[in-house]
Design a protein around this motif. Structure first.
Motif, PDB file in Angstrom:
ATOM      1  N   CYS A  26       0.805  -1.213   0.000  1.00 37.43           N
ATOM      2  CA  CYS A  26       0.000   0.000   0.000  1.00 37.43           C
ATOM      3  C   CYS A  26       0.840   1.265   0.000  1.00 37.43           C
ATOM      4  O   CYS A  26       0.745   2.101  -0.896  1.00 37.43           O
ATOM      5  CB  CYS A  26      -0.940  -0.001   1.207  1.00 37.43           C
ATOM      6  SG  CYS A  26      -1.908   1.508   1.381  1.00 37.43           S
ATOM      7  N   VAL A  27       1.674   1.419   1.025  1.00 43.89           N
ATOM      8  CA  VAL A  27       2.478   2.641   1.153  1.00 43.89           C
ATOM      9  C   VAL A  27       3.518   2.726   0.048  1.00 43.89           C
ATOM     10  O   VAL A  27       3.741   3.786  -0.530  1.00 43.89           O
ATOM     11  CB  VAL A  27       3.159   2.683   2.535  1.00 43.89           C
ATOM     12  CG1 VAL A  27       4.129   3.864   2.611  1.00 43.89           C
ATOM     13  CG2 VAL A  27       2.110   2.811   3.628  1.00 43.89           C
ATOM     14  N   GLN A  28       4.155   1.614  -0.257  1.00 41.76           N
ATOM     15  CA  GLN A  28       5.208   1.626  -1.274  1.00 41.76           C
ATOM     16  C   GLN A  28       4.676   2.094  -2.619  1.00 41.76           C
ATOM     17  O   GLN A  28       5.285   2.927  -3.287  1.00 41.76           O
ATOM     18  CB  GLN A  28       5.828   0.234  -1.399  1.00 41.76           C
ATOM     19  CG  GLN A  28       6.616  -0.174  -0.161  1.00 41.76           C
ATOM     20  CD  GLN A  28       7.219  -1.555  -0.297  1.00 41.76           C
ATOM     21  OE1 GLN A  28       6.846  -2.319  -1.182  1.00 41.76           O
ATOM     22  NE2 GLN A  28       8.154  -1.885   0.576  1.00 41.76           N
ATOM     23  N   GLU A  29       3.519   1.564  -3.027  1.00 40.56           N
ATOM     24  CA  GLU A  29       2.956   1.936  -4.321  1.00 40.56           C
ATOM     25  C   GLU A  29       2.564   3.405  -4.359  1.00 40.56           C
ATOM     26  O   GLU A  29       2.841   4.124  -5.323  1.00 40.56           O
ATOM     27  CB  GLU A  29       1.745   1.059  -4.636  1.00 40.56           C
ATOM     28  CG  GLU A  29       2.103  -0.396  -4.925  1.00 40.56           C
ATOM     29  CD  GLU A  29       0.866  -1.231  -5.210  1.00 40.56           C
ATOM     30  OE1 GLU A  29      -0.235  -0.671  -5.167  1.00 40.56           O
ATOM     31  OE2 GLU A  29       1.020  -2.432  -5.476  1.00 40.56           O
ATOM     32  N   LYS A  30       1.917   3.893  -3.294  1.00 43.59           N
ATOM     33  CA  LYS A  30       1.478   5.275  -3.271  1.00 43.59           C
ATOM     34  C   LYS A  30       2.663   6.243  -3.192  1.00 43.59           C
ATOM     35  O   LYS A  30       2.666   7.290  -3.836  1.00 43.59           O
ATOM     36  CB  LYS A  30       0.523   5.497  -2.099  1.00 43.59           C
ATOM     37  CG  LYS A  30      -0.816   4.777  -2.289  1.00 43.59           C
ATOM     38  CD  LYS A  30      -1.802   5.140  -1.196  1.00 43.59           C
ATOM     39  CE  LYS A  30      -3.152   4.488  -1.455  1.00 43.59           C
ATOM     40  NZ  LYS A  30      -4.150   4.853  -0.433  1.00 43.59           N
ATOM     41  N   CYS A  31       3.663   5.888  -2.395  1.00 42.50           N
ATOM     42  CA  CYS A  31       4.850   6.740  -2.292  1.00 42.50           C
ATOM     43  C   CYS A  31       5.574   6.809  -3.629  1.00 42.50           C
ATOM     44  O   CYS A  31       6.041   7.876  -4.043  1.00 42.50           O
ATOM     45  CB  CYS A  31       5.799   6.210  -1.219  1.00 42.50           C
ATOM     46  SG  CYS A  31       5.237   6.494   0.462  1.00 42.50           S
TER      47      CYS A  31
END
Length: 276
Positions: A26-31
């Motif tokens: 989740c965070v990796q993709e959005k970042c």
């Protein structure tokens, strides 16, 4: 980063968000998506009227770099009320290569603290040992970002920048596009200033000479070498070089040979084999 966290928080209620408790991707993709946009914006900034953005962008950019370095501190209190050591999510130390790579470029572009810059350079140099890292470097046109740190005022960072350039100067399928990205007036101007610095040490000159030796093989670069009087500077360095610095002398000879400022007889057969 706050915007992305808020989106997740709105779905989970008022409970404080800890990024390490979100789904793995989740965070990796959005970042990765957000940082990609940030990097692109840097390319447009020179074309924007400085009177419009300079007054507030400086502090904003600095904060972007600081937050990318420090990441987000999770709530030190667990659900059961026990104390827990705060955990920092340093994005440029992520296990996800694309996220780590873009974050590192953001740090190099925005941060001014030498220790953070040195860590980012080390991280970038390690990532460039892989084909994926080299591809990302070229895709994001990162040469100007690292060369910006290749100044005599940043003596503590010069060696790290050159280590990155050396990684990309290796004989791989990425060498040609890398040399093309270095074939600019800005790059050669920076190299000329470094070559003329009387305080630069021989290890720095050796690293720089390797990169210039590769660039000297590109015929169209001769005008850039001439524009900043680099052949003349190298000839003087060659004349005054310490005989013990054989590796540096070999590279200087090779550069001059490729530029047509020296005869082939200046190079021994072994040198010609290794550097032509």
């Amino acid at each position: 980063m706050d915007w992305m966290s808020a989106a997740e928080e709105s779905r989970s209620g008022d409970k404080p968000l800890c990024t390490d408790k979100l789904p793995v991707n989740c965070v990796q993709e959005k970042c990765a998506k957000a940082l990609h946009v940030i990097v692109e914006q840097f390319g447009w900034m020179p074309f924007v009227n400085s009177k419009i953005h300079l007054s507030f962008m400086t502090s904003t950019i600095r904060r972007i770099g600081d937050e990318t370095c420090k990441g987000v501190l999770c709530d030190p209190m667990e659900d059961n009320g026990t104390d827990r050591k705060p955990k920092s999510v340093a994005f440029f130390k992520s296990n996800n290569l694309p996220l780590r790579f873009i974050s590192t470029l953001v740090v190099l572009k925005t941060v001014t603290q030498v220790d953070h810059l040195a860590q980012a350079l080390d991280s970038l140099c390690m990532d460039l040992k892989s084909d994926e890292g080299r591809l990302l470097f070229l895709e994001y046109q990162a040469v100007p970002i690292v060369v910006h740190l290749l100044h005599v005022t940043n003596r503590g960072l010069v060696s790290g920048v050159l280590d990155i350039l050396l990684q990309l100067s290796m004989e791989t399928r990425f060498l040609k596009p890398f040399l093309e990205s270095c074939s600019t007036e800005s790059f050669f101007r920076t190299c000329a200033v470094l070559l003329k610095d009387p305080k630069v040490d021989v290890q720095i000159l050796e690293k720089l000479s390797i990169v210039l030796q590769k660039l000297s093989k590109v015929r169209s670069n001769k005008k850039l070498f001439d524009m900043f009087n680099i052949p003349q500077v190298i000839q003087e360095m060659q004349r005054t070089a310490n005989p013990d610095h054989a590796f540096l002398v070999i590279n200087l000879n090779s550069i001059l040979f490729h530029l047509g400022f020296a005869r082939a007889k200046m190079l021994s057969p072994s040198v010609s084999t290794n550097h032509d």
